[in-house]
Design a protein around this motif. Structure first.
Motif, PDB file in Angstrom:
ATOM      1  N   LYS A  62       0.824  -1.201   0.000  1.00  0.00           N
ATOM      2  CA  LYS A  62       0.000   0.000   0.000  1.00  0.00           C
ATOM      3  C   LYS A  62       0.863   1.257   0.000  1.00  0.00           C
ATOM      4  CE  LYS A  62      -3.568   2.454   2.606  1.00  0.00           C
ATOM      5  NZ  LYS A  62      -4.272   2.847   1.381  1.00  0.00           N
ATOM      6  N   ASP A  63       0.669   2.103  -1.019  1.00  0.00           N
ATOM      7  CA  ASP A  63       1.370   3.378  -1.180  1.00  0.00           C
ATOM      8  C   ASP A  63       2.888   3.225  -1.271  1.00  0.00           C
ATOM      9  OD1 ASP A  63      -0.965   4.928  -1.178  1.00  0.00           O
ATOM     10  OD2 ASP A  63      -1.029   4.959   1.002  1.00  0.00           O
TER      11      ASP A  63
ATOM     12  N   GLY B 278      -2.613   0.545  -5.930  1.00  0.00           N
ATOM     13  CA  GLY B 278      -2.236   1.200  -4.677  1.00  0.00           C
ATOM     14  C   GLY B 278      -0.763   1.524  -4.576  1.00  0.00           C
ATOM     15  N   LEU B 279      -0.025   1.361  -5.665  1.00  0.00           N
ATOM     16  CA  LEU B 279       1.407   1.653  -5.679  1.00  0.00           C
ATOM     17  C   LEU B 279       1.636   3.072  -6.200  1.00  0.00           C
ATOM     18  CD1 LEU B 279       2.440  -1.750  -7.256  1.00  0.00           C
ATOM     19  CD2 LEU B 279       2.774  -1.104  -4.866  1.00  0.00           C
ATOM     20  N   ARG B 280       2.825   3.628  -5.940  1.00  0.00           N
ATOM     21  CA  ARG B 280       3.124   5.004  -6.306  1.00  0.00           C
ATOM     22  C   ARG B 280       4.386   5.076  -7.176  1.00  0.00           C
ATOM     23  NH1 ARG B 280      -1.243   5.181  -5.430  1.00  0.00           N
ATOM     24  NH2 ARG B 280      -2.406   6.001  -3.657  1.00  0.00           N
ATOM     25  N   PRO B 281       4.246   5.134  -8.507  1.00  0.00           N
ATOM     26  CA  PRO B 281       5.421   5.242  -9.381  1.00  0.00           C
ATOM     27  C   PRO B 281       6.174   6.553  -9.137  1.00  0.00           C
ATOM     28  CG  PRO B 281       3.450   4.639 -10.628  1.00  0.00           C
ATOM     29  CD  PRO B 281       2.993   5.060  -9.272  1.00  0.00           C
ATOM     30  N   VAL B 282       7.496   6.455  -8.980  1.00  0.00           N
ATOM     31  CA  VAL B 282       8.305   7.654  -8.735  1.00  0.00           C
ATOM     32  C   VAL B 282       9.329   7.897  -9.834  1.00  0.00           C
ATOM     33  CG1 VAL B 282       8.030   7.513  -6.239  1.00  0.00           C
ATOM     34  CG2 VAL B 282       9.957   6.343  -7.320  1.00  0.00           C
TER      35      VAL B 282
ATOM     36  N   PRO C 283       6.501   3.216  -2.842  1.00  0.00           N
ATOM     37  CA  PRO C 283       7.119   3.832  -4.027  1.00  0.00           C
ATOM     38  C   PRO C 283       7.719   2.758  -4.931  1.00  0.00           C
ATOM     39  CG  PRO C 283       8.548   4.075  -2.107  1.00  0.00           C
ATOM     40  CD  PRO C 283       7.262   3.472  -1.611  1.00  0.00           C
TER      41      PRO C 283
ATOM     42  N   ARG D  93       1.403   4.023 -15.960  1.00  0.00           N
ATOM     43  CA  ARG D  93       1.398   4.589 -14.617  1.00  0.00           C
ATOM     44  C   ARG D  93       0.051   4.358 -13.929  1.00  0.00           C
ATOM     45  NH1 ARG D  93       2.958  10.773 -13.838  1.00  0.00           N
ATOM     46  NH2 ARG D  93       1.264  10.985 -15.356  1.00  0.00           N
ATOM     47  N   ARG D  94      -1.053   4.538 -14.666  1.00  0.00           N
ATOM     48  CA  ARG D  94      -2.368   4.313 -14.073  1.00  0.00           C
ATOM     49  C   ARG D  94      -2.565   2.856 -13.683  1.00  0.00           C
ATOM     50  NH1 ARG D  94      -4.100   7.642 -18.311  1.00  0.00           N
ATOM     51  NH2 ARG D  94      -5.013   5.846 -19.393  1.00  0.00           N
TER      52      ARG D  94
ATOM     53  N   GLN E  93      -0.783   2.509 -10.428  1.00  0.00           N
ATOM     54  CA  GLN E  93      -1.471   3.252  -9.373  1.00  0.00           C
ATOM     55  C   GLN E  93      -2.778   2.585  -8.965  1.00  0.00           C
ATOM     56  OE1 GLN E  93      -1.722   7.101 -11.273  1.00  0.00           O
ATOM     57  NE2 GLN E  93       0.019   7.905 -10.105  1.00  0.00           N
ATOM     58  N   ASP E  94      -3.435   1.913  -9.897  1.00  0.00           N
ATOM     59  CA  ASP E  94      -4.694   1.230  -9.587  1.00  0.00           C
ATOM     60  C   ASP E  94      -4.510   0.134  -8.550  1.00  0.00           C
ATOM     61  OD1 ASP E  94      -6.122   2.846 -11.277  1.00  0.00           O
ATOM     62  OD2 ASP E  94      -6.201   1.404 -12.933  1.00  0.00           O
TER      63      ASP E  94
END
Length: 218
Positions: A42-43, A73-77, A45, A66-67, A70-71
């Motif tokens: 969850k969240d 629950g991960l955060r691409p950096v 990076p 990227r979407r 993100q779908d």
């Protein structure tokens, strides 16, 4: 007071290998992985590894990628690898190209080891960020132990163990009595139903060989 507001830092991030897989398959693989350990992912990076990604990723393709991530629950950096054109498209989409920090002349600093001397109860999660995890007590069913490095359990391992969480495939899992619900190294996993009965309640080591986890007695 230090007038410079910027300072260096080292942070851990998961790496997702895009490789040669359709968008739908990537979404399915990510969903299955996250479902195994939702609290850990969850969240979190993540860095998208473009090596092996087919074709030239244009801006719409990178946005879709990227979407998809993100779908879950991960955060691409950012991104790593890939071609110059792919990295330029990623940068246009707000994902800069990242490079690993080169090792110092005397070698990298030794990894820290987190020592857990108390039993890891059901529902608990222990994460050794940036190093190894050493558990001197039992790990109950329903518990989760995670390490960016190796995992050592000097007792029954009945919960979930995820080593190499930051993407290092050379990490291993060691335990005195294998009764795990799930084993994972660098994103490759093995559920309890797939563990051969001959390894149950044995002292074993687990390593990643190719794309599969390999168990051997110690």
């Amino acid at each position: 007071m230090n007038p410079n507001p910027i300072k260096g830092g080292v942070f851990s991030a998961l790496v997702i290998r895009i490789a040669e897989q359709p968008q739908a398959q990537l979404a399915e693989n990510l969903a299955r992985q996250v479902e195994l350990s939702p609290g850990f992912y969850k969240d979190a990076p993540v860095v998208l590894d473009l090596d092996g990604a087919s074709g030239v990723l244009d801006l719409p393709a990178v946005d879709l990628l990227r979407r998809t991530v993100q779908d879950q629950g991960l955060r691409p950096v950012g991104v790593q690898g890939g071609t110059k054109l792919q990295r330029e498209a990623a940068l246009e989409a707000g994902l800069p190209a990242l490079t690993g920090k080169p090792a110092e002349a005397n070698g990298p600093p030794p990894a820290k080891t987190l020592i857990q001397s108390q039993p890891v109860r059901s529902g608990s999660q222990i994460y050794a960020r940036g190093g190894d995890l050493l558990v001197l007590a039992p790990v109950s069913a329903g518990a989760e132990i995670i390490a960016d490095g190796n995992i050592h359990v000097y007792g029954p391992l009945r919960g979930r163990a995820l080593a190499g969480a930051s993407g290092d495939p050379a990490c291993r899992i060691f335990c005195r009595s294998l009764e795990a619900e799930l084993l994972a190294i660098a994103g490759r996993y093995l559920v309890s139903e797939a563990i051969e009965k001959r390894w149950l309640k044995q002292s074993v080591s687990v390593e990643l060989v190719g794309e599969h986890l390999h168990i051997q007695q110690i």
